[in-house]
Write a protein that holds these residues in place. Structure first.
Motif, short mmCIF file in Angstrom:
data_model
loop_
_atom_site.label_atom_id
_atom_site.label_comp_id
_atom_site.label_asym_id
_atom_site.label_seq_id
_atom_site.Cartn_x
_atom_site.Cartn_y
_atom_site.Cartn_z
N GLY A 82 0.71 -1.27 -0.11
CA GLY A 82 -0.11 -0.04 0.04
C GLY A 82 0.79 1.01 -0.03
O GLY A 82 0.26 2.30 -0.29
N LEU A 84 3.12 1.97 -2.01
CA LEU A 84 3.64 2.31 -3.21
C LEU A 84 2.98 3.48 -3.87
O LEU A 84 3.53 4.39 -4.52
CB LEU A 84 3.42 1.18 -4.23
CG LEU A 84 3.98 1.26 -5.81
CD1 LEU A 84 5.41 1.51 -5.86
CD2 LEU A 84 3.70 -0.03 -6.60
N GLN A 85 1.65 3.45 -3.90
CA GLN A 85 0.79 4.68 -4.66
C GLN A 85 1.30 6.03 -4.06
O GLN A 85 1.19 6.93 -5.01
CB GLN A 85 -0.60 4.26 -4.40
CG GLN A 85 -1.54 5.28 -4.98
CD GLN A 85 -3.00 5.08 -4.99
OE1 GLN A 85 -3.48 3.97 -4.29
NE2 GLN A 85 -3.89 5.72 -6.03
N GLY A 119 3.97 7.98 -8.52
CA GLY A 119 2.72 7.26 -9.20
C GLY A 119 3.15 6.58 -10.54
O GLY A 119 2.22 6.33 -11.15
N HIS A 249 0.18 1.11 -9.01
CA HIS A 249 -0.72 0.84 -7.91
C HIS A 249 -1.93 -0.27 -8.37
O HIS A 249 -2.36 -1.02 -7.72
CB HIS A 249 -1.52 1.81 -7.03
CG HIS A 249 -2.58 2.55 -8.14
ND1 HIS A 249 -2.21 3.58 -8.90
CD2 HIS A 249 -3.78 2.58 -8.01
CE1 HIS A 249 -3.25 4.07 -9.25
NE2 HIS A 249 -4.20 3.23 -8.90
N HIS A 250 -2.10 -0.49 -9.66
CA HIS A 250 -3.01 -1.35 -10.13
C HIS A 250 -2.51 -2.82 -9.95
O HIS A 250 -1.31 -3.25 -10.15
CB HIS A 250 -3.29 -1.24 -11.33
CG HIS A 250 -4.17 -0.05 -11.83
ND1 HIS A 250 -3.78 0.47 -13.21
CD2 HIS A 250 -4.82 0.64 -11.22
CE1 HIS A 250 -4.49 1.61 -12.96
NE2 HIS A 250 -5.26 1.95 -12.03
#
Length: 274
Positions: A82, A84-85, A119, A249-250
């Motif tokens: 979480g 990363l985004q 991002g 983030h996907h």
């Protein structure tokens, strides 16, 4: 666009980790050196864990402000993903991509890393320990094959061909069960389907112009960020199944990569009808 992580330094780190922790264990794993994570084909070995441990320690020395996200680190602490985004700077690593192959003694595995800035994926590296070379890209700088002696070669995707002439890779194991039979039947429309069980080598093969499509449904960042950027920098059109951009983030939504947008739309319409 360049990142604040020196990509050459990072690529050399992947190579050193492979030589120190991965290659000495290839075809020499003991009975306690391989463990099952979620299923019989989802494995982790001592090579994965020790290589990631080395890369994490070295990255912390060189880029202390970067969030380090490795596949095995996330396995130990799922909350890490979480971060990363929202990270200003992150290094995402797959220490051994193709662990099933590696554990089986099959010489088709790789080491991958990507750099994410605010991002966006800004750099990607795929190192092949057996061939001792990298494919790599920085956003806006093209995709390149690089060898240790300094030789480099620019990469370009294959020219578009008719659907019935397309050769490519599709990972069908994570497709929805109700859609899998339909898509497997649709794949009869293309010339050939292969699966290396190693995204690192599949991305390298596509970016080098040898195949015409890649398809994945499960999207973990260590598996796909580096390869997608490299393919895009080699000229590919890449998007999730709904046509939107694939972002760091996907973790779902599928991914389809083709030589151009027209080929992507054709494959999406005729084959990958998820």
């Amino acid at each position: 666009m360049t990142s604040t992580v020196d990509v050459t330094t990072l690529s050399d780190l992947l190579r050193r980790a492979a030589k120190a922790e991965i290659l000495p264990r290839f075809r020499r794993l003991g009975s306690g050196d391989v463990r099952v994570k979620t299923e019989a084909t989802d494995l982790v070995t001592e090579a994965d864990e020790q290589a990631e441990r080395m890369m994490k320690a070295e990255a912390a020395k060189r880029w202390p402000d970067a969030v380090f996200i490795g596949e095995e680190s996330v396995a130990a602490d799922p909350a890490l993903l979480g971060k990363l985004q929202g990270a200003d700077l992150a290094i995402v690593v797959d220490p051994v991509d193709g662990t099933f192959n590696f554990a089986s003694g099959i010489p088709a595995f790789g080491v991958m890393a990507s750099v994410v800035s605010k991002g966006e994926t800004v750099a990607g590296i795929i190192y092949d320990p057996m061939g001792d070379d990298w494919v790599m890209a920085e956003k806006g700088g093209g995709a390149w094959l690089r060898r240790p002696e300094g030789e480099s070669q620019r990469l370009s995707v294959a020219a578009p061909v008719a659907l019935e002439q397309m050769v490519g890779m599709a990972s069908t194991g994570y497709l929805p069960k109700e859609k899998r039979p339909e898509i497997l039947a649709n794949l009869a429309k293309v010339r050939f389907l292969v699966n290396y069980r190693c995204a690192a080598h599949e991305y390298r093969t596509f970016a080098s112009g040898h195949v015409h499509y890649l398809m994945y449904n499960k999207l973990m960042p260590w598996d796909h960020l580096a390869g997608t950027l490299i393919c895009q920098e080699a000229g590919a059109h890449a998007a999730r199944f709904d046509g939107t951009a694939y972002l760091p983030h996907h973790v779902g939504g599928g991914l389809l990569i083709a030589p151009d947008k027209a080929s992507w739309e054709l494959l999406r319409r005729e084959v990958f009808t998820v």
